[in-house]
Design a protein around this motif. Structure first.
Motif, PDB file in Angstrom:
ATOM      1  N   ALA A  45       0.831  -1.212   0.000  1.00  0.00           N
ATOM      2  CA  ALA A  45       0.000   0.000   0.000  1.00  0.00           C
ATOM      3  C   ALA A  45       0.861   1.256   0.000  1.00  0.00           C
ATOM      4  O   ALA A  45       0.567   2.217  -0.725  1.00  0.00           O
ATOM      5  N   GLU A  46       1.916   1.286   0.790  1.00  0.00           N
ATOM      6  CA  GLU A  46       2.803   2.450   0.815  1.00  0.00           C
ATOM      7  C   GLU A  46       3.460   2.679  -0.547  1.00  0.00           C
ATOM      8  O   GLU A  46       3.517   3.801  -1.047  1.00  0.00           O
ATOM      9  N   LEU A  47       3.975   1.619  -1.133  1.00  0.00           N
ATOM     10  CA  LEU A  47       4.709   1.739  -2.392  1.00  0.00           C
ATOM     11  C   LEU A  47       3.811   2.085  -3.569  1.00  0.00           C
ATOM     12  O   LEU A  47       4.254   2.732  -4.519  1.00  0.00           O
ATOM     13  N   ASN A  48       2.556   1.668  -3.513  1.00  0.00           N
ATOM     14  CA  ASN A  48       1.633   1.936  -4.621  1.00  0.00           C
ATOM     15  C   ASN A  48       0.909   3.274  -4.507  1.00  0.00           C
ATOM     16  O   ASN A  48       0.175   3.653  -5.422  1.00  0.00           O
ATOM     17  N   GLN A  49       1.124   3.999  -3.420  1.00  0.00           N
ATOM     18  CA  GLN A  49       0.429   5.284  -3.290  1.00  0.00           C
ATOM     19  C   GLN A  49       0.970   6.277  -4.317  1.00  0.00           C
ATOM     20  O   GLN A  49       2.142   6.237  -4.688  1.00  0.00           O
ATOM     21  N   PRO A  50       0.107   7.147  -4.802  1.00  0.00           N
ATOM     22  CA  PRO A  50       0.543   8.141  -5.787  1.00  0.00           C
ATOM     23  C   PRO A  50       1.628   9.044  -5.211  1.00  0.00           C
ATOM     24  O   PRO A  50       1.626   9.354  -4.021  1.00  0.00           O
ATOM     25  N   LEU A  51       2.531   9.447  -6.058  1.00  0.00           N
ATOM     26  CA  LEU A  51       3.619  10.335  -5.661  1.00  0.00           C
ATOM     27  C   LEU A  51       3.074  11.754  -5.485  1.00  0.00           C
ATOM     28  O   LEU A  51       2.341  12.257  -6.343  1.00  0.00           O
ATOM     29  N   HIS A  52       3.402  12.376  -4.355  1.00  0.00           N
ATOM     30  CA  HIS A  52       2.944  13.733  -4.045  1.00  0.00           C
ATOM     31  C   HIS A  52       4.147  14.617  -3.762  1.00  0.00           C
ATOM     32  O   HIS A  52       5.238  14.131  -3.467  1.00  0.00           O
ATOM     33  N   GLU A  53       3.921  15.896  -3.792  1.00  0.00           N
ATOM     34  CA  GLU A  53       4.979  16.876  -3.532  1.00  0.00           C
ATOM     35  C   GLU A  53       5.650  16.638  -2.179  1.00  0.00           C
ATOM     36  O   GLU A  53       6.859  16.803  -2.037  1.00  0.00           O
ATOM     37  N   ARG A  54       4.895  16.205  -1.179  1.00  0.00           N
ATOM     38  CA  ARG A  54       5.480  15.982   0.150  1.00  0.00           C
ATOM     39  C   ARG A  54       6.547  14.895   0.122  1.00  0.00           C
ATOM     40  O   ARG A  54       7.448  14.892   0.950  1.00  0.00           O
ATOM     41  N   HIS A  55       6.475  13.980  -0.833  1.00  0.00           N
ATOM     42  CA  HIS A  55       7.492  12.928  -0.971  1.00  0.00           C
ATOM     43  C   HIS A  55       8.807  13.475  -1.525  1.00  0.00           C
ATOM     44  O   HIS A  55       9.838  12.834  -1.408  1.00  0.00           O
ATOM     45  N   LEU A  56       8.752  14.630  -2.129  1.00  0.00           N
ATOM     46  CA  LEU A  56       9.921  15.190  -2.819  1.00  0.00           C
ATOM     47  C   LEU A  56      10.677  16.217  -1.979  1.00  0.00           C
ATOM     48  O   LEU A  56      11.742  16.671  -2.385  1.00  0.00           O
ATOM     49  N   GLN A  57      10.174  16.566  -0.832  1.00  0.00           N
ATOM     50  CA  GLN A  57      10.729  17.663  -0.046  1.00  0.00           C
ATOM     51  C   GLN A  57      12.188  17.476   0.354  1.00  0.00           C
ATOM     52  O   GLN A  57      12.932  18.451   0.431  1.00  0.00           O
ATOM     53  N   LEU A  58      12.624  16.263   0.604  1.00  0.00           N
ATOM     54  CA  LEU A  58      13.996  16.035   1.056  1.00  0.00           C
ATOM     55  C   LEU A  58      14.961  15.696  -0.079  1.00  0.00           C
ATOM     56  O   LEU A  58      16.130  15.438   0.167  1.00  0.00           O
ATOM     57  N   LEU A  59      14.476  15.722  -1.309  1.00  0.00           N
ATOM     58  CA  LEU A  59      15.335  15.391  -2.447  1.00  0.00           C
ATOM     59  C   LEU A  59      16.259  16.548  -2.797  1.00  0.00           C
ATOM     60  O   LEU A  59      15.925  17.713  -2.598  1.00  0.00           O
ATOM     61  N   THR A  60      17.416  16.203  -3.352  1.00  0.00           N
ATOM     62  CA  THR A  60      18.328  17.229  -3.855  1.00  0.00           C
ATOM     63  C   THR A  60      17.759  17.803  -5.149  1.00  0.00           C
ATOM     64  O   THR A  60      16.829  17.236  -5.747  1.00  0.00           O
ATOM     65  N   GLU A  61      18.328  18.891  -5.593  1.00  0.00           N
ATOM     66  CA  GLU A  61      17.885  19.508  -6.848  1.00  0.00           C
ATOM     67  C   GLU A  61      18.060  18.533  -8.016  1.00  0.00           C
ATOM     68  O   GLU A  61      17.193  18.431  -8.893  1.00  0.00           O
ATOM     69  N   GLU A  62      19.167  17.812  -8.034  1.00  0.00           N
ATOM     70  CA  GLU A  62      19.411  16.831  -9.105  1.00  0.00           C
ATOM     71  C   GLU A  62      18.359  15.714  -9.067  1.00  0.00           C
ATOM     72  O   GLU A  62      17.837  15.300 -10.104  1.00  0.00           O
ATOM     73  N   GLU A  63      18.035  15.243  -7.879  1.00  0.00           N
ATOM     74  CA  GLU A  63      17.017  14.196  -7.749  1.00  0.00           C
ATOM     75  C   GLU A  63      15.649  14.714  -8.197  1.00  0.00           C
ATOM     76  O   GLU A  63      14.886  13.992  -8.848  1.00  0.00           O
ATOM     77  N   ARG A  64      15.359  15.951  -7.882  1.00  0.00           N
ATOM     78  CA  ARG A  64      14.086  16.546  -8.332  1.00  0.00           C
ATOM     79  C   ARG A  64      14.038  16.638  -9.857  1.00  0.00           C
ATOM     80  O   ARG A  64      12.998  16.429 -10.465  1.00  0.00           O
ATOM     81  N   ARG A  65      15.172  16.950 -10.480  1.00  0.00           N
ATOM     82  CA  ARG A  65      15.216  16.996 -11.949  1.00  0.00           C
ATOM     83  C   ARG A  65      14.958  15.602 -12.529  1.00  0.00           C
ATOM     84  O   ARG A  65      14.254  15.459 -13.527  1.00  0.00           O
ATOM     85  N   ASP A  66      15.524  14.572 -11.885  1.00  0.00           N
ATOM     86  CA  ASP A  66      15.263  13.198 -12.339  1.00  0.00           C
ATOM     87  C   ASP A  66      13.781  12.867 -12.252  1.00  0.00           C
ATOM     88  O   ASP A  66      13.206  12.274 -13.165  1.00  0.00           O
TER      89      ASP A  66
END
Length: 124
Positions: A85-106
Motif C-alpha cells: 500500500a505504501e509503495l503503490n500510493q501516488p507520488l505527491h509533492e510531500r514525498h519530494l521535499q527532502l530530495l536534492t535539486e538533481e534528484e528533483r530533476r530526475d
C-alpha cells in the motif's frame, strides 16, 4: 537476512544479490516461497528500505510490489519494511521535499507515478 527470512517461510533463495547498476538504484535478490511463487526482495541503501516485488523481466521498469515475506527479520535488523500500500500510493509533492535539486530533476524528467517507483527507481 534474505536467507533467514526465506528459510523461516520454508522457501529458498534462487538468485544471488544483484547490485545496483545503470537503470536500477537498488539491490535485488530472487526467492521462491513454499507456494512456489518467485519473488524479488529489493533493498535501497539510501534509506535502509526493504520491499517485495513479483519477479518479472529484468528490463521492465515498473515493479509489481508485494508485501515482504518474513518482514519481521528485516525490522529486527533495523531496516524499514515498505508495504504494498505504501509503495503503490501516488507520488505527491510531500514525498519530494527532502530530495536534492538533481534528484528533483530526475523526478521531473522520468515522472514516476508511485512512491515505490521513486524509491526503487530506474533513473539513469
Amino acid at each position: 537476512m534474505v536467507y533467514d527470512s526465506t528459510r523461516a517461510l520454508d522457501g529458498v533463495v534462487t538468485a544471488s544479490v544483484e547490485e545496483p547498476t545503470v537503470g536500477r538504484n537498488h539491490y535485488r535478490v530472487g526467492v521462491r516461497l513454499r507456494d512456489d511463487k518467485p519473488l524479488s526482495i529489493l533493498f535501497t541503501s539510501a534509506v535502509f528500505l526493504v520491499a517485495g516485488a513479483e519477479q518479472q523481466d529484468p528490463h521492465m521498469i515498473h515493479s509489481v510490489f508485494v508485501d515482504v515475506p518474513g518482514w519481521e527479520i528485516y525490522r529486527r535488523a533495523g531496516l524499514r519494511v515498505a508495504t504494498t500500500a505504501e509503495l503503490n500510493q501516488p507520488l505527491h509533492e510531500r514525498h519530494l521535499q527532502l530530495l536534492t535539486e538533481e534528484e528533483r530533476r530526475d523526478v521531473s524528467y522520468h515522472q514516476p507515478s508511485r512512491l515505490g517507483d521513486l524509491l526503487f527507481n530506474w533513473f539513469d
